[in-house]
Design a protein around this motif. Structure first.
Motif, PDB file in Angstrom:
ATOM      1  N   ALA A  67      17.696   2.894  -1.295  1.00 48.81           N
ATOM      2  CA  ALA A  67      16.412   2.532  -0.696  1.00 48.81           C
ATOM      3  C   ALA A  67      16.502   2.463   0.824  1.00 48.81           C
ATOM      4  CB  ALA A  67      15.931   1.185  -1.248  1.00 48.81           C
ATOM      5  N   LEU A  68      17.669   2.107   1.346  1.00 44.45           N
ATOM      6  CA  LEU A  68      17.839   1.963   2.790  1.00 44.45           C
ATOM      7  C   LEU A  68      17.544   3.262   3.536  1.00 44.45           C
ATOM      8  CD1 LEU A  68      18.747   0.082   5.101  1.00 44.45           C
ATOM      9  CD2 LEU A  68      21.091   0.884   4.713  1.00 44.45           C
ATOM     10  N   GLY A  69      17.875   4.390   2.928  1.00 46.32           N
ATOM     11  CA  GLY A  69      17.642   5.680   3.574  1.00 46.32           C
ATOM     12  C   GLY A  69      16.181   5.937   3.877  1.00 46.32           C
ATOM     13  N   ALA A  70      15.287   5.484   2.989  1.00 45.75           N
ATOM     14  CA  ALA A  70      13.855   5.684   3.200  1.00 45.75           C
ATOM     15  C   ALA A  70      13.347   4.859   4.369  1.00 45.75           C
ATOM     16  CB  ALA A  70      13.088   5.312   1.931  1.00 45.75           C
ATOM     17  N   GLU A  71      14.027   3.760   4.677  1.00 40.47           N
ATOM     18  CA  GLU A  71      13.627   2.917   5.802  1.00 40.47           C
ATOM     19  C   GLU A  71      14.192   3.437   7.125  1.00 40.47           C
ATOM     20  OE1 GLU A  71      15.077  -0.882   4.663  1.00 40.47           O
ATOM     21  OE2 GLU A  71      13.578  -1.185   3.093  1.00 40.47           O
ATOM     22  N   VAL A  94       4.771  -5.252 -12.725  1.00 38.26           N
ATOM     23  CA  VAL A  94       3.536  -4.732 -12.102  1.00 38.26           C
ATOM     24  C   VAL A  94       3.856  -3.553 -11.199  1.00 38.26           C
ATOM     25  CG1 VAL A  94       1.707  -5.258 -10.451  1.00 38.26           C
ATOM     26  CG2 VAL A  94       2.251  -6.898 -12.251  1.00 38.26           C
ATOM     27  N   ASN A  95       4.904  -3.688 -10.406  1.00 40.57           N
ATOM     28  CA  ASN A  95       5.306  -2.595  -9.518  1.00 40.57           C
ATOM     29  C   ASN A  95       5.712  -1.353 -10.305  1.00 40.57           C
ATOM     30  OD1 ASN A  95       4.857  -4.038  -7.160  1.00 40.57           O
ATOM     31  ND2 ASN A  95       6.947  -4.805  -7.039  1.00 40.57           N
ATOM     32  N   TYR A  96       6.475  -1.547 -11.374  1.00 43.87           N
ATOM     33  CA  TYR A  96       6.891  -0.421 -12.211  1.00 43.87           C
ATOM     34  C   TYR A  96       5.677   0.293 -12.797  1.00 43.87           C
ATOM     35  CZ  TYR A  96      11.960  -1.348 -12.305  1.00 43.87           C
ATOM     36  OH  TYR A  96      13.281  -1.484 -11.977  1.00 43.87           O
ATOM     37  N   ARG A  97       4.724  -0.487 -13.294  1.00 47.21           N
ATOM     38  CA  ARG A  97       3.536   0.107 -13.908  1.00 47.21           C
ATOM     39  C   ARG A  97       2.734   0.917 -12.889  1.00 47.21           C
ATOM     40  NH1 ARG A  97       1.013  -4.186 -15.305  1.00 47.21           N
ATOM     41  NH2 ARG A  97      -0.672  -4.118 -13.786  1.00 47.21           N
ATOM     42  N   TYR A 152      12.671   9.683  -1.513  1.00 50.83           N
ATOM     43  CA  TYR A 152      12.120   9.030  -0.319  1.00 50.83           C
ATOM     44  C   TYR A 152      10.693   9.488  -0.054  1.00 50.83           C
ATOM     45  CZ  TYR A 152      17.008   7.807   0.799  1.00 50.83           C
ATOM     46  OH  TYR A 152      18.269   7.332   0.764  1.00 50.83           O
ATOM     47  N   ASP A 153      10.392  10.727  -0.411  1.00 54.05           N
ATOM     48  CA  ASP A 153       9.039  11.249  -0.175  1.00 54.05           C
ATOM     49  C   ASP A 153       8.001  10.511  -1.015  1.00 54.05           C
ATOM     50  OD1 ASP A 153      10.147  13.092   1.566  1.00 54.05           O
ATOM     51  OD2 ASP A 153      10.318  14.658   0.047  1.00 54.05           O
ATOM     52  N   ILE A 154       8.432   9.939  -2.141  1.00 46.08           N
ATOM     53  CA  ILE A 154       7.515   9.187  -2.995  1.00 46.08           C
ATOM     54  C   ILE A 154       7.006   7.938  -2.274  1.00 46.08           C
ATOM     55  CG2 ILE A 154       7.326   7.870  -5.165  1.00 46.08           C
ATOM     56  CD1 ILE A 154       7.343  10.782  -5.631  1.00 46.08           C
ATOM     57  N   VAL A 155       7.802   7.437  -1.339  1.00 50.18           N
ATOM     58  CA  VAL A 155       7.379   6.260  -0.567  1.00 50.18           C
ATOM     59  C   VAL A 155       6.042   6.527   0.107  1.00 50.18           C
ATOM     60  CG1 VAL A 155       7.944   4.752   1.370  1.00 50.18           C
ATOM     61  CG2 VAL A 155       9.746   5.461  -0.206  1.00 50.18           C
ATOM     62  N   GLU A 156       5.888   7.712   0.673  1.00 55.34           N
ATOM     63  CA  GLU A 156       4.636   8.064   1.349  1.00 55.34           C
ATOM     64  C   GLU A 156       3.488   8.232   0.349  1.00 55.34           C
ATOM     65  OE1 GLU A 156       5.366  11.483   3.735  1.00 55.34           O
ATOM     66  OE2 GLU A 156       6.618  10.417   5.179  1.00 55.34           O
ATOM     67  N   ASP A 177       3.222   6.651  -2.534  1.00 52.10           N
ATOM     68  CA  ASP A 177       2.875   5.295  -2.948  1.00 52.10           C
ATOM     69  C   ASP A 177       2.068   4.582  -1.862  1.00 52.10           C
ATOM     70  OD1 ASP A 177       2.908   2.920  -4.502  1.00 52.10           O
ATOM     71  OD2 ASP A 177       4.688   2.205  -3.434  1.00 52.10           O
ATOM     72  N   GLU A 178       2.456   4.795  -0.615  1.00 55.62           N
ATOM     73  CA  GLU A 178       1.756   4.159   0.502  1.00 55.62           C
ATOM     74  C   GLU A 178       0.330   4.697   0.626  1.00 55.62           C
ATOM     75  OE1 GLU A 178       2.910   2.808   5.042  1.00 55.62           O
ATOM     76  OE2 GLU A 178       3.764   4.657   4.241  1.00 55.62           O
ATOM     77  N   TYR A 179       0.157   5.979   0.352  1.00 58.25           N
ATOM     78  CA  TYR A 179      -1.166   6.599   0.433  1.00 58.25           C
ATOM     79  C   TYR A 179      -2.064   6.138  -0.720  1.00 58.25           C
ATOM     80  CZ  TYR A 179      -4.794  10.196   0.418  1.00 58.25           C
ATOM     81  OH  TYR A 179      -6.007  10.856   0.426  1.00 58.25           O
ATOM     82  N   VAL A 180      -1.506   6.099  -1.934  1.00 60.46           N
ATOM     83  CA  VAL A 180      -2.310   5.772  -3.118  1.00 60.46           C
ATOM     84  C   VAL A 180      -2.510   4.273  -3.276  1.00 60.46           C
ATOM     85  CG1 VAL A 180      -2.430   5.925  -5.651  1.00 60.46           C
ATOM     86  CG2 VAL A 180      -1.587   7.874  -4.311  1.00 60.46           C
ATOM     87  N   ASN A 181      -1.440   3.503  -3.140  1.00 55.97           N
ATOM     88  CA  ASN A 181      -1.483   2.068  -3.451  1.00 55.97           C
ATOM     89  C   ASN A 181      -1.439   1.165  -2.216  1.00 55.97           C
ATOM     90  OD1 ASN A 181      -1.418   2.450  -6.358  1.00 55.97           O
ATOM     91  ND2 ASN A 181       0.728   3.031  -6.111  1.00 55.97           N
ATOM     92  N   MET A 182      -1.297   1.779  -1.027  1.00 60.43           N
ATOM     93  CA  MET A 182      -1.246   1.014   0.229  1.00 60.43           C
ATOM     94  C   MET A 182      -0.063   0.040   0.240  1.00 60.43           C
ATOM     95  SD  MET A 182      -3.791   2.281   1.874  1.00 60.43           S
ATOM     96  CE  MET A 182      -4.027   1.158   3.225  1.00 60.43           C
ATOM     97  N   LYS A 183       1.052   0.452  -0.333  1.00 63.89           N
ATOM     98  CA  LYS A 183       2.248  -0.388  -0.368  1.00 63.89           C
ATOM     99  C   LYS A 183       3.481   0.461  -0.078  1.00 63.89           C
ATOM    100  CE  LYS A 183       0.433  -3.488  -3.972  1.00 63.89           C
ATOM    101  NZ  LYS A 183       0.654  -3.993  -5.353  1.00 63.89           N
ATOM    102  N   ARG A 184       4.497  -0.167   0.520  1.00 66.33           N
ATOM    103  CA  ARG A 184       5.807   0.476   0.705  1.00 66.33           C
ATOM    104  C   ARG A 184       6.798  -0.245  -0.200  1.00 66.33           C
ATOM    105  NH1 ARG A 184       6.970   4.078   4.744  1.00 66.33           N
ATOM    106  NH2 ARG A 184       9.179   3.545   4.491  1.00 66.33           N
TER     107      ARG A 184
END
Length: 288
Positions: free
Chosen positions: A27-31, A120-123, A246-250, A252-259
């Motif tokens: 996870a650190l790499g995505a940050e 909740v996060n997993y779902r 790591y690309d999924i982070v973006e 998730d941020e776009y769809v759910n507004m969360k990192r």
């Protein structure tokens, strides 16, 4: 029976402690890297050090066991001690080198119900189509890698009649391919895209595997060719896959507004491992 219980207990213990390292590390790499190609470059650099670890993990056990011929238990004990010392030193160096640069965020909200928060996060993450595809992608490769690792040793020792010394030569050959192919894989992933590199390499390996099975199933040359091709696929997966996650982070941020870097890597690790275990178990039943 006692040895099986002993092995199972320590295998479970190892997986638990390994997960406490693997998930935060991934996870650190995505940050650290936020740009698309920068993530590929970061993981390529990490892969260089991973190859060094592979060299120790692949080759040294066979060399040590050869030195302790007839005393296999003592050989594995010595190997465990060597690996333990090397891992301890590398972790201490990493912590010492990065400790002063860790950013402590004091405003993090305390979770009232950690288990509920995880579920909740997993779902939410598994509702993302890209996340579902990547879980299957991780599970499929891990299953293939598990079967390959076991099958290669069995084939070399029992089909071709080669001892540990020759098996170590094969692993040296694999490490050389890792070293040569790593920069090439990075260039291809940047020029053509990470998905194209992964699909092309795995597709070529699949076709090669079928051809070798049909025409060179009991051949040392056929085995060497397949090991070489799979080595390219293998190093490409470990090098590029985390960058793809790591690309999924973006997304998730776009769809759910969360990192949620940690949760994303956790989902991939937990479900990927679970599906792999089920697939390997099912294949073992078919073999029986």
């Amino acid at each position: 029976y006692k040895r099986q219980v002993y092995y199972l207990f320590f295998a479970i213990l190892f997986r638990i402690f390994f997960s406490t390292y693997e998930i935060p590390y991934n996870a650190l790499g995505a940050e650290i890297a936020t740009e698309y190609d920068e993530r590929t470059k970061l993981r390529s650099l990490a892969r260089v050090f991973s190859i060094a670890g592979n060299a120790v993990g692949y080759i040294m056990p066979l060399v040590v066991l050869e030195m302790f011929k007839g005393k296999e238990e003592a050989g594995w004990g010595a190997m465990g001690l060597i690996l333990g010392v090397l891992c301890c030193i590398s972790w201490l160096v990493s912590v010492t080198a990065t400790g002063k640069n860790v950013l402590v965020i004091s405003a993090v909200k305390e979770k009232k119900n950690l288990l509920k928060d995880i579920l909740v996060n997993y779902r939410e993450l598994l509702k993302l189509k890209a996340m579902k595809l990547l879980v299957v992608y991780k599970a499929a490769f891990t299953c293939a890698f598990s079967l390959y690792s076991v099958g290669t040793i069995y084939f070399l020792q029992y089909n071709l009649g080669l001892d540990n010394k020759y098996s170590s030569y094969v692993y040296v050959y694999t490490i050389i391919i890792f070293i040569v192919s790593t920069p090439v894989i990075e260039k291809i992933a940047i020029l053509k895209s990470k998905a194209w590199q992964q699909m092309s390499a795995m597709g070529v390996c699949g076709v090669a595997g079928i051809l070798i099975y049909l025409f060179a199933a009991d051949s040392f040359i056929g085995c060497a060719v397949y090991i070489g091709i799979f080595a390219i696929v293998q190093t490409g997966f470990w090098q590029v896959s985390n960058s793809i996650f790591y690309d999924i982070v973006e997304v998730d941020e776009y769809v759910n507004m969360k990192r949620r870097e940690g949760d994303i890597m956790s989902v991939v690790s937990v479900l990927g491992t679970l599906i792999t275990a089920i697939m390997v178990w099912a294949l073992s039943l078919i073999h029986i």
